[in-house]
Design a protein around this motif. Sequence first.
Motif, short mmCIF file in Angstrom:
data_model
loop_
_atom_site.label_atom_id
_atom_site.label_comp_id
_atom_site.label_asym_id
_atom_site.label_seq_id
_atom_site.Cartn_x
_atom_site.Cartn_y
_atom_site.Cartn_z
N GLY A 92 -4.81 -5.17 -12.77
CA GLY A 92 -4.24 -6.44 -12.31
C GLY A 92 -5.28 -7.24 -11.57
N PRO A 93 -4.98 -8.53 -11.34
CA PRO A 93 -5.93 -9.36 -10.60
C PRO A 93 -6.07 -8.90 -9.16
CG PRO A 93 -3.89 -10.55 -10.97
CD PRO A 93 -3.79 -9.26 -11.73
N SER A 94 -7.20 -9.18 -8.55
CA SER A 94 -7.42 -8.87 -7.15
C SER A 94 -6.44 -9.68 -6.30
CB SER A 94 -8.85 -9.23 -6.75
OG SER A 94 -9.00 -9.16 -5.36
N MET A 95 -5.95 -9.09 -5.26
CA MET A 95 -5.02 -9.78 -4.37
C MET A 95 -5.74 -10.44 -3.20
SD MET A 95 -1.92 -9.56 -5.58
CE MET A 95 -2.73 -10.02 -7.11
N ASP A 96 -7.06 -10.35 -3.18
CA ASP A 96 -7.84 -11.01 -2.12
C ASP A 96 -7.64 -12.52 -2.21
OD1 ASP A 96 -8.83 -8.52 -1.37
OD2 ASP A 96 -10.53 -8.70 -2.75
N ALA A 122 -1.92 0.59 -7.38
CA ALA A 122 -2.18 1.29 -8.64
C ALA A 122 -2.84 0.34 -9.65
CB ALA A 122 -0.89 1.86 -9.21
N CYS A 123 -2.55 -0.96 -9.53
CA CYS A 123 -3.10 -1.93 -10.49
C CYS A 123 -4.01 -2.97 -9.84
CB CYS A 123 -1.97 -2.68 -11.19
SG CYS A 123 -0.98 -1.64 -12.27
N HIS A 124 -3.80 -3.25 -8.56
CA HIS A 124 -4.52 -4.33 -7.89
C HIS A 124 -5.46 -3.82 -6.81
CE1 HIS A 124 -1.80 -7.32 -9.65
NE2 HIS A 124 -0.84 -6.45 -9.39
N ALA A 125 -6.60 -4.45 -6.68
CA ALA A 125 -7.51 -4.18 -5.57
C ALA A 125 -7.24 -5.17 -4.44
CB ALA A 125 -8.96 -4.31 -6.03
N ASN A 126 -7.55 -4.76 -3.22
CA ASN A 126 -7.41 -5.62 -2.06
C ASN A 126 -8.44 -5.16 -1.05
OD1 ASN A 126 -6.61 -6.62 0.52
ND2 ASN A 126 -4.61 -7.09 -0.33
N VAL A 127 -9.44 -5.99 -0.78
CA VAL A 127 -10.55 -5.60 0.08
C VAL A 127 -10.08 -5.28 1.50
CG1 VAL A 127 -11.30 -7.89 0.86
CG2 VAL A 127 -12.98 -6.07 0.56
N ASP A 128 -8.99 -5.90 1.97
CA ASP A 128 -8.48 -5.61 3.30
C ASP A 128 -7.93 -4.20 3.41
OD1 ASP A 128 -9.13 -8.13 4.22
OD2 ASP A 128 -7.13 -8.96 3.83
N MET A 129 -7.70 -3.55 2.29
CA MET A 129 -7.16 -2.20 2.27
C MET A 129 -8.15 -1.22 1.64
SD MET A 129 -3.27 -2.98 1.16
CE MET A 129 -2.34 -4.24 1.99
N GLU A 130 -9.43 -1.48 1.84
CA GLU A 130 -10.47 -0.68 1.18
C GLU A 130 -10.43 0.79 1.56
OE1 GLU A 130 -14.26 -2.34 2.09
OE2 GLU A 130 -13.98 -2.17 4.25
N LYS A 144 0.79 -1.22 0.00
CA LYS A 144 0.00 0.00 0.00
C LYS A 144 0.83 1.28 0.00
CE LYS A 144 -0.93 -0.17 4.96
NZ LYS A 144 -1.99 -0.28 5.95
N ASP A 145 2.15 1.17 0.11
CA ASP A 145 3.01 2.36 0.10
C ASP A 145 3.37 2.70 -1.35
OD1 ASP A 145 5.20 4.16 0.12
OD2 ASP A 145 5.73 3.50 2.14
N ARG A 146 2.85 3.80 -1.83
CA ARG A 146 3.04 4.17 -3.23
C ARG A 146 4.50 4.49 -3.57
NH1 ARG A 146 -1.85 3.59 -4.32
NH2 ARG A 146 -3.66 4.62 -3.52
N SER A 147 5.33 4.76 -2.58
CA SER A 147 6.74 5.03 -2.86
C SER A 147 7.58 3.76 -2.86
CB SER A 147 7.31 6.02 -1.83
OG SER A 147 7.38 5.41 -0.55
N LEU A 148 7.00 2.64 -2.45
CA LEU A 148 7.74 1.37 -2.43
C LEU A 148 7.24 0.41 -3.50
CD1 LEU A 148 7.97 0.73 1.43
CD2 LEU A 148 9.79 1.50 -0.10
N GLY A 149 6.03 -0.10 -3.33
CA GLY A 149 5.52 -1.08 -4.26
C GLY A 149 4.53 -0.52 -5.26
#
Length: 80
Positions: A68-72, A51-59, A42-47
């Motif tokens: 990109g594919p969902s990381m859930d 920008a491409c993947h969704a993750n419901v735990d980080m809504e 979730k750190d835009r300066s690192l990974g």
Amino acid sequence: MPASMAMSADVAPDAVKFEDGSVVASLTGGGGDPVAGAAVFKDRSLGNCLACHANVDMEKELFHGNVGPSMDGVADRWKP
């Protein structure tokens, strides 16, 4: 900084071995660290993974991608 992140910084790109599109062995000599991985994800300066993947735990994080594919449930889909 978690030890796994410090150790991974010492791995040269040509030291990474692949087989069938997967990394053959741990780059740090151990398993992954979910807390550190989530921080990088979730750190835009690192990974900048969001920008491409969704993750419901980080809504609550802004600007989830949909390219990109969902990381859930990724740990249930792929082997270490």
